[in-house]
Design an enzyme around this catalytic site. Structure first.
Site, PDB file in Angstrom:
ATOM      1  N   CYS A  89       0.841  -1.195   0.000  1.00  0.00           N
ATOM      2  CA  CYS A  89       0.000   0.000   0.000  1.00  0.00           C
ATOM      3  C   CYS A  89       0.880   1.251   0.000  1.00  0.00           C
ATOM      4  O   CYS A  89       1.493   1.563  -1.011  1.00  0.00           O
ATOM      5  CB  CYS A  89      -0.998  -0.027   1.151  1.00  0.00           C
ATOM      6  N   HIS A 174      -3.842  -5.253   0.707  1.00  0.00           N
ATOM      7  CA  HIS A 174      -3.398  -5.656   2.047  1.00  0.00           C
ATOM      8  C   HIS A 174      -3.618  -7.143   2.297  1.00  0.00           C
ATOM      9  O   HIS A 174      -4.318  -7.527   3.247  1.00  0.00           O
ATOM     10  CB  HIS A 174      -4.135  -4.839   3.109  1.00  0.00           C
ATOM     11  N   GLU A 176      -1.587  -8.959   3.614  1.00  0.00           N
ATOM     12  CA  GLU A 176      -0.897  -9.279   4.873  1.00  0.00           C
ATOM     13  C   GLU A 176      -1.799  -9.163   6.090  1.00  0.00           C
ATOM     14  O   GLU A 176      -1.494  -9.697   7.165  1.00  0.00           O
ATOM     15  CB  GLU A 176       0.324  -8.363   5.049  1.00  0.00           C
TER      16      GLU A 176
END
Length: 231
Positions: A89, A174, A176
């Site tokens: 990001c 995202h 993660e």
């Protein structure tokens, strides 16, 4: 000595994300660093890779946030050393901006906040074999840096992922973030539910319940290629 991966974070939230867990479980030493809080970023031969996380900072506001200059020096260090580097990001936007690409909000004012499908770019099936839903929370987009390979797109933001060389990746999304981590984003007073393109809380929860397991599996495979297991 374990290989050290420097994780450059932009908040004080818990390190309960999938990158941190993967590195711990696969023989690496994840080293948390917060340049925004004055912590120095390791840049020596003990560093085997880096991850620049997302955050709320405009990547071009280096006068307002001088610590960003330290992060740009760290990006340069990783790329010059030829070690793996992942930008997520804001981190992806930083890599792009450092290499001359435009970063900023689209004229439409559209946001991605929730769970959205992304699609592989032509010739990027090694990165993303098929469309997949991923977690998103951003309103700035990025142009591709010169020489970068386009890897993925979405309906609202055409540049969702890119690669420079073989070891530098930028992901606008995202993958993660775990469901627990995303709940913290959802619960923020500044959560952008009212912005164009954003999903409602109910829609976010519904889509994540359907798609997060596939997102997690894809991201684990991606990390295994970028940071091969050591144990």
């Amino acid at each position: 000595m374990k290989k050290r991966i420097v994780l450059v974070r932009h908040s004080d939230e818990p390190a309960d994300d999938r990158v941190f867990a993967y590195l711990q479980q696969n023989g690496y030493e994840p080293v948390l660093r917060r340049a925004f809080a004055g912590e120095a970023l390791d840049a020596d031969d003990t560093v085997a890779g880096g991850v620049i996380y997302g955050g709320m900072y405009n990547v071009y506001d280096t006068s307002l946030h001088p610590f960003l200059l330290d992060e740009y020096r760290f990006i340069d260090f990783c790329m010059n050393a030829g070690i793996p580097l992942l930008g997520i990001c804001q981190g992806a936007q930083q890599i792009a901006w450092l290499h001359g690409a435009h970063v900023g909000p689209p004229a439409s004012g559209v946001h991605e906040f929730g769970c959205y499908p992304i699609y592989p770019a032509e010739g990027a099936e090694d990165f993303l074999p098929a469309p997949i839903h991923v977690t998103q929370s951003h309103w700035h987009g990025l142009e591709l840096p010169e020489g970068a390979q386009h890897l993925a797109s979405s309906a609202l933001f055409p540049n969702q992922a890119f690669r420079i060389g073989e070891k530098v990746y930028g992901l606008q999304f995202h993958a993660e973030v775990t469901p627990t981590g995303f709940q913290r984003v959802q619960n923020r007073p500044t959560a952008n539910y009212d912005k164009p393109g954003a999903q409602t809380r109910e829609e976010q929860d519904r889509l994540l319940s359907l798609h997060d397991a596939a997102q997690a599996a894809w991201f684990d495979g991606f990390l295994r290629k970028l940071f091969p297991p050591l144990i």
